[in-house]
Enzyme design. Structure first.
Site, PDB file in Angstrom:
ATOM      1  CG  ASP A  59      -1.881   1.213   1.115  1.00 31.40           C
ATOM      2  OD1 ASP A  59      -1.758   2.173   0.538  1.00 31.40           O
ATOM      3  OD2 ASP A  59      -2.653   1.116   2.290  1.00 31.40           O
ATOM      4  CG  ASN A  86       1.156   0.958 -13.091  1.00 30.88           C
ATOM      5  OD1 ASN A  86       0.819   1.580 -13.939  1.00 30.88           O
ATOM      6  ND2 ASN A  86       0.358  -0.044 -12.353  1.00 30.88           N
ATOM      7  CB  SER A 132      -1.893  10.444 -16.936  1.00 29.18           C
ATOM      8  OG  SER A 132      -3.001  10.971 -17.832  1.00 29.18           O
ATOM      9  CB  ALA A 183      -7.312  15.502  -7.222  1.00 30.32           C
ATOM     10  CE1 TYR A 184      -4.876   9.264 -12.666  1.00 28.48           C
ATOM     11  CE2 TYR A 184      -4.760  10.590 -14.584  1.00 28.48           C
ATOM     12  CZ  TYR A 184      -4.639   9.454 -13.945  1.00 28.48           C
ATOM     13  OH  TYR A 184      -3.774   8.551 -14.802  1.00 28.48           O
ATOM     14  CB  VAL A 186      -2.836  18.633  -9.244  1.00 26.74           C
ATOM     15  CG1 VAL A 186      -2.078  19.130  -8.554  1.00 26.74           C
ATOM     16  CG2 VAL A 186      -3.729  19.634 -10.144  1.00 26.74           C
ATOM     17  CE  LYS A 188      -0.971   9.317 -12.933  1.00 26.18           C
ATOM     18  NZ  LYS A 188      -0.348   8.376 -12.307  1.00 26.18           N
ATOM     19  CB  VAL A 219      -4.066   2.008 -21.882  1.00 29.77           C
ATOM     20  CG1 VAL A 219      -4.022   0.394 -21.866  1.00 29.77           C
ATOM     21  CG2 VAL A 219      -2.896   2.607 -22.531  1.00 29.77           C
ATOM     22  NE  ARG A 220      -8.813  -2.035 -26.457  1.00 30.69           N
ATOM     23  CZ  ARG A 220      -7.890  -1.885 -27.532  1.00 30.69           C
ATOM     24  NH1 ARG A 220      -8.252  -0.335 -27.990  1.00 30.69           N
ATOM     25  NH2 ARG A 220      -7.197  -2.614 -28.059  1.00 30.69           N
TER      26      ARG A 220
END
Length: 263
Positions: A59, A86, A132, A183-184, A186, A188, A219-220
């Site tokens: 975690d 990742n 990303s 937030a995502y 920022v 990245k 990506v899928r």
């Protein structure tokens, strides 16, 4: 000596495919995941394909969990050669708690794991940050864009910026302060900046360790959705390329399709 790779968030999606491709190159992969059961199941599938993979619980938001994994890697493998950061989350909605948790996992999680494993990395090691295309500084105000992209940005300055974003969201002033309502995104941006910070810190290290970031594209996966144009195999290609760079490869860059990417 056989190379050892640690891949966080390795139980599904791009992370699992990175594990598969690295193991296919003869590297022993430590598939690390928050959910121990899912990690073990994923590692078993790869092992049944004849690949050298072991599962470890991790975690990245928990200092003790990160420290335990790092100690285990050192005790059982003598260190690591590749670290792929990742693990990440993309939460629904946008509020103070979403901002706090997203930054904690996506930015500070990568920082925790890198800091824990870096002293245990062998010569010519490789650190990969999975980023990303959403981590683009163009969505920041000019002052913030300049700060995040500063060529000599320090670790402490970057940490303060990430904490400032969380505080600004909590105070209801993030838009006025020049942050996007994501937030995502920022997190990245922070990860991209962290790539440069770690690379600069490695300048006097002497082990020849390289740190770069990879943008897999859309990506899928469970996160990307079924309509994304890229397969997981395509998404994993650049992270695996960076993880296996020869000596003298690029340092501190952000890459997409094995080419430098503006962010």
């Amino acid at each position: 000596m056989r190379r050892i790779a640690v891949v966080s968030g390795g139980n599904r999606g791009i992370g699992l495919e990175i594990c598969r491709q690295l193991a296919g190159r003869g590297i022993h992969v430590v598939l690390a995941s928050r959910d121990a059961g899912r990690g073990s199941a994923a590692a078993k599938v790869l092992a049944e394909q004849g690949l050298s993979v072991e599962a470890r619980q991790l975690d990245v938001s928990d200092e003790a969990s990160v420290a335990e994994l790092a100690r285990g890697i050192e005790a059982e493998h003598g260190g690591a050669d590749i670290v792929v950061n990742n693990a990440g989350i993309a939460m629904d909605g946008f509020n103070a708690e979403v901002a706090r948790k997203t930054i904690d996992v996506n930015f500070f999680g990568a920082l925790r794991l890198t800091d824990a494993l870096l002293p245990r990395m062998r010569a010519e090691g490789r650190i990969v940050m999975v980023t990303s295309g959403l981590g683009d500084r163009r969505s920041l105000s000019k002052p913030l864009k300049a700060q995040v992209g500063k060529a000599d940005l320090t670790r402490d300055e970057l940490i303060r910026l990430m904490r400032r974003f969380v505080d600004d969201v909590a105070a209801g002033r993030h838009t006025a302060e020049g942050w996007p309502s994501s937030a995502y995104a920022v997190s990245k941006m922070g990860l991209n900046a962290l790539t440069g910070v770690v690379a600069r810190e490695l300048a006097g290290d002497g082990r020849g360790i390289l740190c770069n970031a990879a943008c897999p594209g859309w990506v899928r996966t469970d996160m990307g959705g079924a309509h994304a144009p890229r397969s997981v195999e395509e998404g994993a290609e650049t992270p695996v390329w960076l993880a296996t760079l020869p000596p003298g490869g690029p340092q501190g860059g952000v890459f997409r399709d094995k080419a430098p990417a503006a962010w």
